[in-house]
Motif scaffolding. Sequence first.
Motif, PDB file in Angstrom:
ATOM      1  N   SER A 231       0.846  -1.183   0.000  1.00  0.00           N
ATOM      2  CA  SER A 231       0.000   0.000   0.000  1.00  0.00           C
ATOM      3  C   SER A 231       0.886   1.240   0.000  1.00  0.00           C
ATOM      4  O   SER A 231       1.707   1.429   0.904  1.00  0.00           O
ATOM      5  N   PHE A 232       0.716   2.088  -1.022  1.00  0.00           N
ATOM      6  CA  PHE A 232       1.528   3.291  -1.157  1.00  0.00           C
ATOM      7  C   PHE A 232       0.785   4.536  -0.677  1.00  0.00           C
ATOM      8  O   PHE A 232       1.281   5.652  -0.854  1.00  0.00           O
ATOM      9  N   ASP A 233      -0.370   4.361  -0.059  1.00  0.00           N
ATOM     10  CA  ASP A 233      -1.137   5.514   0.414  1.00  0.00           C
ATOM     11  C   ASP A 233      -0.350   6.339   1.436  1.00  0.00           C
ATOM     12  O   ASP A 233      -0.403   7.571   1.423  1.00  0.00           O
ATOM     13  N   LEU A 234       0.360   5.663   2.322  1.00  0.00           N
ATOM     14  CA  LEU A 234       1.063   6.354   3.403  1.00  0.00           C
ATOM     15  C   LEU A 234       2.124   7.316   2.883  1.00  0.00           C
ATOM     16  O   LEU A 234       2.361   8.371   3.473  1.00  0.00           O
ATOM     17  N   ILE A 235       2.755   6.977   1.755  1.00  0.00           N
ATOM     18  CA  ILE A 235       3.856   7.809   1.254  1.00  0.00           C
ATOM     19  C   ILE A 235       3.435   8.705   0.094  1.00  0.00           C
ATOM     20  O   ILE A 235       4.284   9.367  -0.514  1.00  0.00           O
ATOM     21  N   ALA A 236       2.135   8.747  -0.208  1.00  0.00           N
ATOM     22  CA  ALA A 236       1.678   9.504  -1.378  1.00  0.00           C
ATOM     23  C   ALA A 236       2.082  10.975  -1.291  1.00  0.00           C
ATOM     24  O   ALA A 236       2.702  11.517  -2.218  1.00  0.00           O
ATOM     25  N   ARG A 237       1.744  11.647  -0.212  1.00  0.00           N
ATOM     26  CA  ARG A 237       2.031  13.078  -0.123  1.00  0.00           C
ATOM     27  C   ARG A 237       3.518  13.385   0.046  1.00  0.00           C
ATOM     28  O   ARG A 237       4.036  14.302  -0.598  1.00  0.00           O
ATOM     29  N   PRO A 238       4.243  12.666   0.893  1.00  0.00           N
ATOM     30  CA  PRO A 238       5.676  12.985   1.019  1.00  0.00           C
ATOM     31  C   PRO A 238       6.556  12.368  -0.064  1.00  0.00           C
ATOM     32  O   PRO A 238       7.781  12.572  -0.057  1.00  0.00           O
TER      33      PRO A 238
ATOM     34  N   THR B 288      -2.678   1.030  -7.722  1.00  0.00           N
ATOM     35  CA  THR B 288      -3.400   0.407  -6.609  1.00  0.00           C
ATOM     36  C   THR B 288      -3.692   1.407  -5.501  1.00  0.00           C
ATOM     37  O   THR B 288      -4.536   1.146  -4.638  1.00  0.00           O
ATOM     38  N   SER B 289      -3.004   2.544  -5.486  1.00  0.00           N
ATOM     39  CA  SER B 289      -3.132   3.529  -4.416  1.00  0.00           C
ATOM     40  C   SER B 289      -4.155   4.602  -4.765  1.00  0.00           C
ATOM     41  O   SER B 289      -3.946   5.394  -5.687  1.00  0.00           O
ATOM     42  N   GLY B 290      -5.236   4.659  -4.006  1.00  0.00           N
ATOM     43  CA  GLY B 290      -6.216   5.709  -4.203  1.00  0.00           C
ATOM     44  C   GLY B 290      -5.651   7.081  -3.899  1.00  0.00           C
ATOM     45  O   GLY B 290      -5.996   8.065  -4.567  1.00  0.00           O
ATOM     46  N   ALA B 291      -4.775   7.165  -2.903  1.00  0.00           N
ATOM     47  CA  ALA B 291      -4.175   8.455  -2.546  1.00  0.00           C
ATOM     48  C   ALA B 291      -3.292   8.974  -3.670  1.00  0.00           C
ATOM     49  O   ALA B 291      -3.310  10.167  -3.990  1.00  0.00           O
ATOM     50  N   MET B 292      -2.514   8.094  -4.273  1.00  0.00           N
ATOM     51  CA  MET B 292      -1.668   8.494  -5.397  1.00  0.00           C
ATOM     52  C   MET B 292      -2.528   8.958  -6.570  1.00  0.00           C
ATOM     53  O   MET B 292      -2.236   9.984  -7.203  1.00  0.00           O
ATOM     54  N   LEU B 293      -3.590   8.237  -6.883  1.00  0.00           N
ATOM     55  CA  LEU B 293      -4.456   8.609  -8.001  1.00  0.00           C
ATOM     56  C   LEU B 293      -5.145   9.948  -7.755  1.00  0.00           C
ATOM     57  O   LEU B 293      -5.360  10.733  -8.687  1.00  0.00           O
ATOM     58  N   HIS B 294      -5.487  10.222  -6.508  1.00  0.00           N
ATOM     59  CA  HIS B 294      -6.103  11.502  -6.178  1.00  0.00           C
ATOM     60  C   HIS B 294      -5.133  12.645  -6.455  1.00  0.00           C
ATOM     61  O   HIS B 294      -5.506  13.656  -7.089  1.00  0.00           O
TER      62      HIS B 294
ATOM     63  N   PHE C 254      11.149   0.520   1.313  1.00  0.00           N
ATOM     64  CA  PHE C 254       9.794   0.351   0.787  1.00  0.00           C
ATOM     65  C   PHE C 254       9.097  -0.844   1.417  1.00  0.00           C
ATOM     66  O   PHE C 254       7.866  -0.851   1.532  1.00  0.00           O
ATOM     67  N   ARG C 255       9.854  -1.841   1.825  1.00  0.00           N
ATOM     68  CA  ARG C 255       9.240  -2.976   2.537  1.00  0.00           C
ATOM     69  C   ARG C 255       8.653  -2.510   3.858  1.00  0.00           C
ATOM     70  O   ARG C 255       7.546  -2.885   4.240  1.00  0.00           O
ATOM     71  N   ILE C 256       9.390  -1.625   4.554  1.00  0.00           N
ATOM     72  CA  ILE C 256       8.935  -1.112   5.842  1.00  0.00           C
ATOM     73  C   ILE C 256       7.747  -0.167   5.665  1.00  0.00           C
ATOM     74  O   ILE C 256       6.760  -0.244   6.410  1.00  0.00           O
ATOM     75  N   LEU C 257       7.827   0.722   4.672  1.00  0.00           N
ATOM     76  CA  LEU C 257       6.822   1.764   4.503  1.00  0.00           C
ATOM     77  C   LEU C 257       5.563   1.302   3.779  1.00  0.00           C
ATOM     78  O   LEU C 257       4.475   1.834   4.022  1.00  0.00           O
ATOM     79  N   THR C 258       5.701   0.322   2.872  1.00  0.00           N
ATOM     80  CA  THR C 258       4.571  -0.044   2.014  1.00  0.00           C
ATOM     81  C   THR C 258       4.229  -1.526   2.023  1.00  0.00           C
ATOM     82  O   THR C 258       3.268  -1.933   1.386  1.00  0.00           O
ATOM     83  N   ASN C 259       5.053  -2.339   2.673  1.00  0.00           N
ATOM     84  CA  ASN C 259       4.893  -3.796   2.649  1.00  0.00           C
ATOM     85  C   ASN C 259       5.219  -4.393   1.273  1.00  0.00           C
ATOM     86  O   ASN C 259       4.756  -5.483   0.934  1.00  0.00           O
TER      87      ASN C 259
ATOM     88  N   LEU D  32      -1.444   4.270 -21.862  1.00  0.00           N
ATOM     89  CA  LEU D  32      -1.650   3.501 -20.638  1.00  0.00           C
ATOM     90  C   LEU D  32      -0.503   3.845 -19.705  1.00  0.00           C
ATOM     91  O   LEU D  32       0.661   3.588 -20.020  1.00  0.00           O
ATOM     92  N   ILE D  33      -0.828   4.436 -18.557  1.00  0.00           N
ATOM     93  CA  ILE D  33       0.183   4.917 -17.610  1.00  0.00           C
ATOM     94  C   ILE D  33       0.070   4.093 -16.336  1.00  0.00           C
ATOM     95  O   ILE D  33      -0.968   4.093 -15.671  1.00  0.00           O
ATOM     96  N   LEU D  34       1.131   3.387 -15.988  1.00  0.00           N
ATOM     97  CA  LEU D  34       1.094   2.498 -14.830  1.00  0.00           C
ATOM     98  C   LEU D  34       1.986   3.038 -13.714  1.00  0.00           C
ATOM     99  O   LEU D  34       3.174   3.289 -13.920  1.00  0.00           O
ATOM    100  N   GLY D  35       1.386   3.208 -12.536  1.00  0.00           N
ATOM    101  CA  GLY D  35       2.158   3.568 -11.366  1.00  0.00           C
ATOM    102  C   GLY D  35       2.921   4.871 -11.479  1.00  0.00           C
ATOM    103  O   GLY D  35       4.095   4.936 -11.101  1.00  0.00           O
ATOM    104  N   ASP D  36       2.271   5.939 -11.967  1.00  0.00           N
ATOM    105  CA  ASP D  36       2.959   7.227 -12.122  1.00  0.00           C
ATOM    106  C   ASP D  36       2.988   8.023 -10.826  1.00  0.00           C
ATOM    107  O   ASP D  36       3.324   9.201 -10.829  1.00  0.00           O
ATOM    108  N   GLY D  37       2.649   7.406  -9.728  1.00  0.00           N
ATOM    109  CA  GLY D  37       2.752   8.093  -8.443  1.00  0.00           C
ATOM    110  C   GLY D  37       1.853   9.310  -8.375  1.00  0.00           C
ATOM    111  O   GLY D  37       0.661   9.243  -8.671  1.00  0.00           O
ATOM    112  N   ASP D  38       2.439  10.464  -8.005  1.00  0.00           N
ATOM    113  CA  ASP D  38       1.647  11.684  -7.839  1.00  0.00           C
ATOM    114  C   ASP D  38       1.397  12.421  -9.153  1.00  0.00           C
ATOM    115  O   ASP D  38       0.866  13.522  -9.153  1.00  0.00           O
TER     116      ASP D  38
END
Length: 219
Positions: A6-13, A71-77, A171-176, A44-50
């Motif tokens: 889950s990349f939601d936690l790191i989306a903003r920073p 997969t991250s709703g926060a990133m897509l927002h 990334f294992r620690i922050l996102t699993n 088709l854009i995959l995993g473009d983060g913010d």
Amino acid sequence: MPTHPSFDLIARPYRWMECLTLGRSLEHCRLHFLPNLLQQRRALILGDGDGRFLAELLNQNSRLRADAVDTSGAMLHLLSQRCEVRAPNASTRLTTHQANALTCPLDGPYDLVVTHFFLDCLTQPDLEILINHIAPTLSQDALWLVSDFHIPNGLMRLPAKILVRSLYLAFRILTNLRTTKLPNHASPLQKAGLTQIARQHRLAGLLVTELWQFQSAAR
């Protein structure tokens, strides 16, 4: 802990984490081949983060329509917000999908696929599944843009290995994220009918960005 990353936690920073680690090197990789993409019409854009790359692509290519998958709703927002600010009529040209790229239904044909620092999140088997999932949706002469980390030969080899292992651990620690080593994307891309037509590297080969082209006759 969640089963899937889950990349939601790191989306903003994320932007500042990236800058603190490698400055603007990743951003330069993403944008290097942008002038080659101004004639494309369906992406088709995959995993473009913010969304920093996609916002600039939509801004410079006013006729492009894009599907963005993450997969991250926060990133897509964040991606949607950035695109709407940067690109005219982005809301009518962009469709976002919160989904797994390996199984997400695809609405091709696409003449552009972009995977900036995304394939390194996949295991080798998953990467091959992804490429085989996307290849049938590509139009003739479609472009696939890849930016990724790379372990070069020479003096940078050991420092690169240490840095990449450290990033995977973080990334294992922050996102699993469970991936532990860089997959080989070249072989499955070639098997799917793509040929590398351009390549640029930065930081003595630690970062690479490549442009691949699809030829259906080669499948």
